[in-house]
Design a protein around this motif. Structure first.
Motif, PDB file in Angstrom:
ATOM      1  N   ILE A  63     -10.407-101.246 -10.193  1.00 30.48           N
ATOM      2  CA  ILE A  63     -11.686-100.587  -9.874  1.00 30.48           C
ATOM      3  C   ILE A  63     -11.479 -99.087  -9.694  1.00 30.48           C
ATOM      4  N   ALA A  64     -10.443 -98.739  -8.943  1.00 32.63           N
ATOM      5  CA  ALA A  64     -10.181 -97.334  -8.650  1.00 32.63           C
ATOM      6  C   ALA A  64      -9.829 -96.546  -9.906  1.00 32.63           C
ATOM      7  N   CYS A  65      -9.057 -97.161 -10.802  1.00 39.85           N
ATOM      8  CA  CYS A  65      -8.701 -96.474 -12.046  1.00 39.85           C
ATOM      9  C   CYS A  65      -9.958 -96.145 -12.856  1.00 39.85           C
ATOM     10  N   GLY A  66     -10.950 -97.024 -12.811  1.00 35.88           N
ATOM     11  CA  GLY A  66     -12.208 -96.734 -13.487  1.00 35.88           C
ATOM     12  C   GLY A  66     -13.037 -95.708 -12.747  1.00 35.88           C
ATOM     13  N   ASP A  67     -13.149 -95.867 -11.436  1.00 32.17           N
ATOM     14  CA  ASP A  67     -13.964 -94.948 -10.641  1.00 32.17           C
ATOM     15  C   ASP A  67     -13.417 -93.526 -10.662  1.00 32.17           C
ATOM     16  N   ALA A  68     -12.101 -93.388 -10.822  1.00 29.13           N
ATOM     17  CA  ALA A  68     -11.491 -92.066 -10.844  1.00 29.13           C
ATOM     18  C   ALA A  68     -11.993 -91.222 -12.009  1.00 29.13           C
ATOM     19  N   LEU A  69     -12.436 -91.870 -13.072  1.00 33.30           N
ATOM     20  CA  LEU A  69     -12.909 -91.147 -14.247  1.00 33.30           C
ATOM     21  C   LEU A  69     -14.323 -90.604 -14.073  1.00 33.30           C
ATOM     22  N   ILE A  70     -15.150 -91.301 -13.308  1.00 33.79           N
ATOM     23  CA  ILE A  70     -16.578 -90.998 -13.303  1.00 33.79           C
ATOM     24  C   ILE A  70     -16.898 -89.684 -12.609  1.00 33.79           C
ATOM     25  N   PHE A  71     -16.186 -89.355 -11.534  1.00 31.04           N
ATOM     26  CA  PHE A  71     -16.467 -88.121 -10.809  1.00 31.04           C
ATOM     27  C   PHE A  71     -16.159 -86.903 -11.681  1.00 31.04           C
ATOM     28  N   THR A  72     -15.015 -86.943 -12.372  1.00 36.10           N
ATOM     29  CA  THR A  72     -14.648 -85.842 -13.257  1.00 36.10           C
ATOM     30  C   THR A  72     -15.650 -85.703 -14.393  1.00 36.10           C
ATOM     31  N   ALA A  73     -16.089 -86.837 -14.948  1.00 34.72           N
ATOM     32  CA  ALA A  73     -17.074 -86.799 -16.031  1.00 34.72           C
ATOM     33  C   ALA A  73     -18.398 -86.210 -15.554  1.00 34.72           C
ATOM     34  N   LEU A  74     -18.807 -86.530 -14.328  1.00 39.45           N
ATOM     35  CA  LEU A  74     -20.063 -86.012 -13.791  1.00 39.45           C
ATOM     36  C   LEU A  74     -19.988 -84.505 -13.581  1.00 39.45           C
ATOM     37  N   ILE A  75     -18.864 -84.025 -13.054  1.00 38.57           N
ATOM     38  CA  ILE A  75     -18.690 -82.578 -12.864  1.00 38.57           C
ATOM     39  C   ILE A  75     -18.770 -81.851 -14.203  1.00 38.57           C
ATOM     40  N   LYS A  76     -18.081 -82.395 -15.199  1.00 33.83           N
ATOM     41  CA  LYS A  76     -18.064 -81.771 -16.523  1.00 33.83           C
ATOM     42  C   LYS A  76     -19.462 -81.761 -17.129  1.00 33.83           C
ATOM     43  N   LEU A  77     -20.200 -82.845 -16.960  1.00 34.62           N
ATOM     44  CA  LEU A  77     -21.557 -82.923 -17.484  1.00 34.62           C
ATOM     45  C   LEU A  77     -22.443 -81.847 -16.873  1.00 34.62           C
ATOM     46  N   VAL A  78     -22.344 -81.673 -15.565  1.00 37.62           N
ATOM     47  CA  VAL A  78     -23.135 -80.652 -14.876  1.00 37.62           C
ATOM     48  C   VAL A  78     -22.757 -79.257 -15.350  1.00 37.62           C
ATOM     49  N   GLY A 106     -12.143 -79.779 -15.847  1.00 38.89           N
ATOM     50  CA  GLY A 106     -11.665 -81.148 -15.718  1.00 38.89           C
ATOM     51  C   GLY A 106     -10.251 -81.202 -15.200  1.00 38.89           C
ATOM     52  N   THR A 107      -9.379 -80.363 -15.757  1.00 39.94           N
ATOM     53  CA  THR A 107      -7.983 -80.330 -15.319  1.00 39.94           C
ATOM     54  C   THR A 107      -7.877 -79.854 -13.880  1.00 39.94           C
ATOM     55  N   GLY A 108      -8.655 -78.815 -13.534  1.00 45.45           N
ATOM     56  CA  GLY A 108      -8.608 -78.302 -12.165  1.00 45.45           C
ATOM     57  C   GLY A 108      -9.072 -79.331 -11.152  1.00 45.45           C
ATOM     58  N   ALA A 109     -10.184 -80.015 -11.459  1.00 42.55           N
ATOM     59  CA  ALA A 109     -10.670 -81.065 -10.559  1.00 42.55           C
ATOM     60  C   ALA A 109      -9.663 -82.204 -10.462  1.00 42.55           C
ATOM     61  N   ALA A 110      -9.020 -82.515 -11.582  1.00 40.07           N
ATOM     62  CA  ALA A 110      -8.059 -83.613 -11.595  1.00 40.07           C
ATOM     63  C   ALA A 110      -6.841 -83.317 -10.724  1.00 40.07           C
ATOM     64  N   ILE A 111      -6.335 -82.085 -10.790  1.00 36.63           N
ATOM     65  CA  ILE A 111      -5.187 -81.717  -9.965  1.00 36.63           C
ATOM     66  C   ILE A 111      -5.514 -81.897  -8.492  1.00 36.63           C
ATOM     67  N   ASN A 112      -6.691 -81.456  -8.105  1.00 36.63           N
ATOM     68  CA  ASN A 112      -7.072 -81.532  -6.693  1.00 36.63           C
ATOM     69  C   ASN A 112      -7.347 -82.962  -6.249  1.00 36.63           C
ATOM     70  N   THR A 113      -8.069 -83.720  -7.041  1.00 34.66           N
ATOM     71  CA  THR A 113      -8.390 -85.082  -6.626  1.00 34.66           C
ATOM     72  C   THR A 113      -7.165 -85.999  -6.683  1.00 34.66           C
ATOM     73  N   THR A 114      -6.236 -85.721  -7.611  1.00 32.39           N
ATOM     74  CA  THR A 114      -4.997 -86.497  -7.646  1.00 32.39           C
ATOM     75  C   THR A 114      -4.208 -86.314  -6.363  1.00 32.39           C
TER      76      THR A 114
END
Length: 419
Positions: free
Chosen positions: A116-131, A349-357
């Protein structure tokens, strides 16, 4: 989905609005998944026959999966676009949720929450990028606030509404329903989100690692990482894992009253995300605002320490949850504004990923430690077959979270030149 020029963005079409709504709903469900364990903690303890240490392991599974996928998520969304990530996210979330609903033991429950978490981890980054792609820069804060609003709505659903549903049909049937809902949202996303045509080559591990190392050469990147992590660890732990047990064990509240406090927290988050999202694009000193919010967050956590909370009264404790929610909701658009300033839209996307990771790693690492701190202070007391932990144990847990929260000030000082 190609980004539109910020100086010539056409009005948002109905299809774009539906697409944004679809991804926001997916984020709401992801947020529900993140904070739901405390609502069903007694059911999990009873069904699986575990104490706080076992529950800490199950809770850590989500943060481990979230951490593992955050950095790849950022690279993937920058390469493949929003549509593919949303589809992958919902496929993992729906299948993992159905597996969790049928889990016969802790290892399977751990695996299900990991998926579940592996899937949910993608959605926040996708939403930021969309905005970032669909709205002007001066609209970035408010649209992030509205996007975050959907997440907090999921958090509200994870409290009293989920508790009532679980009491009615059981936790397994409840999560089976969530899994089916995720599948239908997957079908909608696949049909409504536009296809992005890209000639970019698939990312490889060496490129991912090189990109991460290159970004972390600047002090501003480290400051952003520390600010985001301190916020995520403190708020997610108290709202998603130990908040309701704290109120039922240390303050003697009934579960429905305890979940009401969580609802108030989430309502505060919803208000804070929109209000501060509106003002974040107009604040002259973002660094000063960050420091103030860190101090408020840490102070609210300190008021939740049982020794202090019982002395000042339950009204003040509930008030602290409301203010903590306002701060938590407001910090998200503020932090992501800093991420945008430091990394740019192209590398968002990369910047958000570094921080959320980093935040997910620290949160996952901390949960077993907090569970051990509670178990070590357990006197053997139980309620309906479930361990009841002492106020001394929760004193230690909340004090640790308040200290972690204060570390955000050091992060702000490191990145103040760029925000």
């Amino acid at each position: 989905m190609q980004p539109k020029p910020h100086d010539a963005i056409a009005p948002i079409s109905r299809r774009d609005l539906i697409a944004w709504t679809c991804v926001s709903i997916a984020y709401a469900v992801a947020f529900l998944q993140r904070v739901c364990p405390q609502t069903i903690v007694d059911d999990l303890a009873r069904d699986f026959g575990v104490g706080a240490d076992g529950l800490g392991i199950i809770a850590s599974a989500y943060f481990i999966g979230y951490m593992l996928m955050q950095f790849p998520a950022g690279v993937l969304v920058d390469t493949y676009g929003v549509r593919r990530l949303v589809i992958w996210s919902l496929a993992a979330s729906s299948s993992g949720t159905l597996l969790f609903a049928a889990a016969p033991n802790v290892p399977i429950a751990f695996l299900a929450r990991l998926i579940i978490a592996c899937g949910d981890a993608l959605i926040f980054t996708a939403l930021i990028k969309l905005v970032a792609q669909q709205f002007r820069e001066r609209q970035f804060g408010i649209m992030l606030g509205l996007s975050q609003l959907s997440g907090y709505a999921g958090g509200v659903l994870a409290a009293t509404p989920l508790a009532l549903t679980v009491a009615w049909i059981g936790w397994r049937a409840s999560f089976a329903g969530i899994g089916v809902f995720c599948f239908f949202n997957l079908v909608l996303a696949a049909s409504i989100l536009p296809v992005r045509v890209s000639t970019a080559k698939p990312p490889v591990l060496s490129a991912i690692l090189f990109s991460a190392l290159a970004e972390l050469k600047s002090r501003e990147s480290w400051g952003c990482l520390l600010t985001f992590s301190s916020h995520f660890v403190a708020v997610t732990t108290i709202s998603g894992v130990w908040g309701v047990p704290l109120l039922t064990d240390a303050y003697g509240l009934e579960r429905h009253n305890a979940t009401t406090a969580l609802v108030l927290f989430m309502v505060g988050c919803m208000v804070g995300s929109v209000v501060f999202g509106h003002f974040v694009d107009r604040i002259q000193s973002l660094a000063r605002a960050h420091i103030l919010m860190c101090l408020l967050r840490s102070g609210c956590l300190a008021l939740l320490i049982p020794t202090i909370g019982t002395a000042i009264g339950l009204e003040a404790v509930f008030g602290a949850f409301v203010i903590l929610g306002l701060v938590a909701g407001g910090m998200t658009p503020m932090i992501l504004k800093a991420v945008r300033n430091i990394y740019s839209v192209a590398r968002l996307g990369t910047g958000a990923a570094i921080n959320t990771t980093s935040a997910g790693l620290l949160t996952a690492s901390l949960q077993p430690v907090l569970g051990y701190a509670l178990s070590a202070s357990w006197s053997g007391m139980q309620r309906n077959g479930v361990p009841v932990y002492s106020a001394a144990g929760y004193n230690a847990v909340v004090l640790i979270l308040a200290f972690v929260s204060l570390l955000g000030i050091a992060g702000v000082l490191l990145m103040r030149r760029r925000i």
